[in-house]
Design a protein around this motif. Structure first.
Motif, PDB file in Angstrom:
ATOM      1  N   SER A   1       0.839  -1.198   0.000  1.00  0.00           N
ATOM      2  CA  SER A   1       0.000   0.000   0.000  1.00  0.00           C
ATOM      3  C   SER A   1       0.874   1.248   0.000  1.00  0.00           C
ATOM      4  O   SER A   1       2.077   1.186   0.254  1.00  0.00           O
ATOM      5  N   SER A   2       0.251   2.390  -0.225  1.00  0.00           N
ATOM      6  CA  SER A   2       0.982   3.659  -0.151  1.00  0.00           C
ATOM      7  C   SER A   2       1.364   3.932   1.293  1.00  0.00           C
ATOM      8  O   SER A   2       0.739   3.419   2.237  1.00  0.00           O
ATOM      9  N   ALA A   3       2.370   4.769   1.469  1.00  0.00           N
ATOM     10  CA  ALA A   3       2.798   5.142   2.815  1.00  0.00           C
ATOM     11  C   ALA A   3       1.653   5.791   3.587  1.00  0.00           C
ATOM     12  O   ALA A   3       1.462   5.511   4.773  1.00  0.00           O
ATOM     13  N   ALA A   4       0.885   6.632   2.924  1.00  0.00           N
ATOM     14  CA  ALA A   4      -0.243   7.290   3.593  1.00  0.00           C
ATOM     15  C   ALA A   4      -1.256   6.258   4.093  1.00  0.00           C
ATOM     16  O   ALA A   4      -1.784   6.393   5.206  1.00  0.00           O
ATOM     17  N   GLN A   5      -1.518   5.220   3.300  1.00  0.00           N
ATOM     18  CA  GLN A   5      -2.456   4.173   3.727  1.00  0.00           C
ATOM     19  C   GLN A   5      -1.886   3.369   4.897  1.00  0.00           C
ATOM     20  O   GLN A   5      -2.615   3.038   5.841  1.00  0.00           O
ATOM     21  N   ILE A   6      -0.602   3.049   4.834  1.00  0.00           N
ATOM     22  CA  ILE A   6       0.035   2.284   5.914  1.00  0.00           C
ATOM     23  C   ILE A   6      -0.049   3.065   7.220  1.00  0.00           C
ATOM     24  O   ILE A   6      -0.419   2.519   8.270  1.00  0.00           O
ATOM     25  N   VAL A   7       0.270   4.346   7.165  1.00  0.00           N
ATOM     26  CA  VAL A   7       0.215   5.192   8.358  1.00  0.00           C
ATOM     27  C   VAL A   7      -1.220   5.289   8.876  1.00  0.00           C
ATOM     28  O   VAL A   7      -1.465   5.143  10.082  1.00  0.00           O
ATOM     29  N   ALA A   8      -2.176   5.516   7.989  1.00  0.00           N
ATOM     30  CA  ALA A   8      -3.574   5.656   8.407  1.00  0.00           C
ATOM     31  C   ALA A   8      -4.077   4.386   9.095  1.00  0.00           C
ATOM     32  O   ALA A   8      -4.737   4.463  10.144  1.00  0.00           O
ATOM     33  N   LEU A   9      -3.769   3.232   8.541  1.00  0.00           N
ATOM     34  CA  LEU A   9      -4.203   1.972   9.150  1.00  0.00           C
ATOM     35  C   LEU A   9      -3.553   1.758  10.511  1.00  0.00           C
ATOM     36  O   LEU A   9      -4.207   1.311  11.457  1.00  0.00           O
ATOM     37  N   ALA A  10      -2.278   2.095  10.615  1.00  0.00           N
ATOM     38  CA  ALA A  10      -1.582   1.936  11.896  1.00  0.00           C
ATOM     39  C   ALA A  10      -2.112   2.912  12.941  1.00  0.00           C
ATOM     40  O   ALA A  10      -2.271   2.549  14.108  1.00  0.00           O
ATOM     41  N   GLU A  11      -2.398   4.123  12.538  1.00  0.00           N
ATOM     42  CA  GLU A  11      -2.906   5.114  13.480  1.00  0.00           C
ATOM     43  C   GLU A  11      -4.326   4.772  13.944  1.00  0.00           C
ATOM     44  O   GLU A  11      -4.716   5.118  15.058  1.00  0.00           O
ATOM     45  N   ALA A  12      -5.081   4.074  13.113  1.00  0.00           N
ATOM     46  CA  ALA A  12      -6.456   3.704  13.458  1.00  0.00           C
ATOM     47  C   ALA A  12      -6.536   2.445  14.322  1.00  0.00           C
ATOM     48  O   ALA A  12      -7.576   2.170  14.911  1.00  0.00           O
TER      49      ALA A  12
END
Length: 182
Positions: free
Chosen positions: A44-55
């Protein structure tokens, strides 16, 4: 750390950026990581990886640096490994395995040994995570990598991961389940 030396370092975000401003700054730097052309089919994109981890409080972001530059990111996810992957490990329960997922090396740092360095550092990072969580060590770190991702397969093998078999649950086709016992 000096970018010229090529030294790669991996740290859990929670150990690196404890105050909210430093954390948000690092999250912005992580979101800016970009993959090389064609790699978006593997990760996935970095933005998606970060969003999933933050959620998901069960996912722990890993910050990869070379010198002062963010060279990549990944996620350590205790208990996140699919049952089919854990079954390939012959023993540990799902809760005793930490899944390494969402690993992305920035396009400007690819081909420089970053993947191998991160793979080799994962056992120590998993031990650090267990300590932070106040639990006993995990039995293994596990990951899946697309069978067509030759560079990823080589990097993980050089970093001490052992191929444990085929996993067909990936979004992008057949995967190899690889593990490093702890």
């Amino acid at each position: 750390m000096d970018t010229q030396t090529g030294r790669t370092s991996s740290t859990l975000l929670d150990d690196l950026a404890r105050d909210p401003v430093a954390r948000e700054t690092m999250l912005d730097r992580l979101r800016a990581v970009t993959s090389a052309p064609g790699q978006d089919r593997f990760v996935s994109s970095a933005a998606q990886i970060v969003a999933l981890a933050e959620a998901d409080p069960g996912r722990h972001l890993l910050v990869v640096t070379r010198g002062d530059e963010v060279a990549g990111l990944g996620v350590l996810h205790p208990g996140g490994a699919p049952a089919e992957v854990v079954a390939l490990l012959d023993g540990p329960a799902t809760g005793d395995v930490v899944l390494f997922r969402g690993f992305l090396v920035d396009r400007t740092h690819q081909g420089q040994g970053v993947g191998t360095a991160v793979a080799a550092a994962l056992p120590a990072l998993a031990a650090r995570l267990a300590e932070r969580l106040g639990r006993e060590l995990f039995a293994a770190v596990v990951l899946t990598v697309n069978e067509e991702n030759a560079a990823g397969l080589r990097a993980y093998a050089r970093g001490g991961f052992v191929d444990r078999g085929r996993y067909l649950g990936g979004d992008a086709g057949p995967q190899r389940a690889m593990a490093h016992a702890l």
